[in-house]
Structure formats: structure tokens, C-alpha cells
Write an enzyme that holds these catalytic residues in place. Structure first.
Site, short mmCIF file in Angstrom:
data_model
loop_
_atom_site.label_atom_id
_atom_site.label_comp_id
_atom_site.label_asym_id
_atom_site.label_seq_id
_atom_site.Cartn_x
_atom_site.Cartn_y
_atom_site.Cartn_z
CB CYS A 5 -51.47 55.13 25.24
SG CYS A 5 -51.59 55.18 23.43
CG ASP A 7 -55.96 57.65 22.61
OD1 ASP A 7 -56.69 58.63 22.89
OD2 ASP A 7 -56.30 56.77 21.81
NE ARG A 9 -59.48 58.15 22.01
CZ ARG A 9 -59.76 57.12 21.23
NH1 ARG A 9 -61.00 56.91 20.84
NH2 ARG A 9 -58.80 56.31 20.82
CG HIS A 64 -56.02 53.48 25.86
ND1 HIS A 64 -56.86 53.77 24.81
CD2 HIS A 64 -54.76 53.66 25.40
CE1 HIS A 64 -56.13 54.15 23.76
NE2 HIS A 64 -54.86 54.08 24.08
CB CYS A 67 -54.68 50.96 22.57
SG CYS A 67 -53.04 51.66 22.24
ZN LIG Z 1 -53.25 53.91 22.80
#
Ligand SMILES: [Zn+2]
Length: 172
Positions: A5, A7, A9, A64, A67
Site C-alpha cells: 500500500c 500508506d 506508515r 496492512h 488501511c
Molecule cells: Zn493502505
């Protein structure tokens, strides 16, 4: 090769303790691998290069918990207003998210993240070069879910159809 992803993090090099030159990475919202019949040229191009040219031995799809892309699909109407590209990109995952609908929204969210990874593993097999390399034992395919709250990685166990934490894997 790692598909994960966007993302911020969830950092693939950190997760895999990799240094530059070690992993070939594709990141997009909700770590999707659109199947060949509806291929996304960006993901397809990376797969072509990784499998045919780099001859990677491991292909990882990593989702994750937490998400936002998956969360948005649990109730898409308010989330995607003014974001038509995001809505279009995530649309194929809607059915997956709905297939695990659960009255407990946190449980639903976690299960949808996991099921989405499993669906992408199936989608990978629509690419002939991936299927061929896998059948010839030149390529291992892995489904992961990263828990960014506990920093634990959960690995898909195909024989039981569940994601196991490192501790659970060691107990087996
Ligand atoms: Zn995500």
C-alpha cells in the site's frame, strides 16, 4: 518483489530489513493487483520486469491493518466524494470487502484487509509469466498483512486459509 500500500506508515524496506538494490517495489492505494483482463499497465509492467527480467524468486503482496483504502470501501459513498480516480481504482476491491461484511466494524476491517490480500494473490495468477514461474518452482508467492499498531507481520497460510503471526508460525 514487494507489492504494498501507498500508506506512508508501511515502509517496505523497513519491514523487510532491506537495503537499496534488494527489493523491487510497487506501491498503490490498498495494494491492488488488477487482474490481467482488467490490467493496470503500471502494475503489469512492474510484474513483467520483475518476473521476466529480474527473475525474482519471491513475490510478496502486503496489506496492512488500518488501511484507509479498505475502510473507504466499507462505506464508499461519503468517502469518495470528489475523488473519482480513487473510487475507480478501488472499485474492483468492493466486492471483496463486502464478502466479509461483519457486524463488528473493526473485525470487518481486519478481515477485509486480509481477504483483499488473498484476492490479489489470485489476481497475480492471471499473469501467465507469474503462473508459469510459480508452477515451475522458480517463484514463491507470499501474502502478508502488517500490523502497524503492534509492528507484527502476519503471513498467509494457504493450507488453513488464515493469517498467522510470527509467534503462531513458530508454535507450529
Ligand atoms: Zn493502505
Amino acid at each position: 518483489m514487494y507489492i504494498g500500500c501507498s500508506d506512508s506508515r508501511v515502509v517496505p524496506e523497513q519491514l523487510t530489513s532491506s537495503t537499496p538494490g534488494e527489493i523491487f517495489v510497487v506501491r498503490n492505494v490498498a495494494n491492488l493487483v488488477p487482474p490481467l483482463e482488467n490490467a493496470d499497465a503500471s502494475v503489469g509492467a512492474a510484474l513483467d520486469y520483475a518476473v521476466e527480467h529480474l527473475k525474482v524468486q519471491h513475490l510478496i503482496v502486503c496489506g496492512h491493518y488500518g488501511c484507509g483504502g479498505i475502510k473507504g470501501l466499507m462505506d464508499p459513498h461519503p468517502h469518495f466524494v470528489g475523488m473519482p480516480s480513487l473510487a475507480e481504482w478501488l472499485a474492483p476491491a468492493h466486492r471483496t470487502v463486502m464478502s466479509v461484511e461483519n457486524g463488528d466494524s473493526n473485525l470487518w476491517w481486519r478481515q477485509a484487509v486480509e481477504r483483499n490480500v488473498v484476492q490479489q494473490l489470485a489476481n497475480l495468477m492471471t499473469f501467465p509469466q507469474v503462473a508459469k514461474a510459480w508452477e515451475e518452482d522458480r517463484l514463491e508467492i507470499h501474502g502478508w498483512v502488517y500490523d502497524m499498531y503492534t509492528f507484527n507481520l502476519h503471513v498467509y497460510d494457504e493450507s488453513t486459509g488464515v493469517f498467522l503471526s510470527a509467534d503462531q508460525l513458530l508454535e507450529r
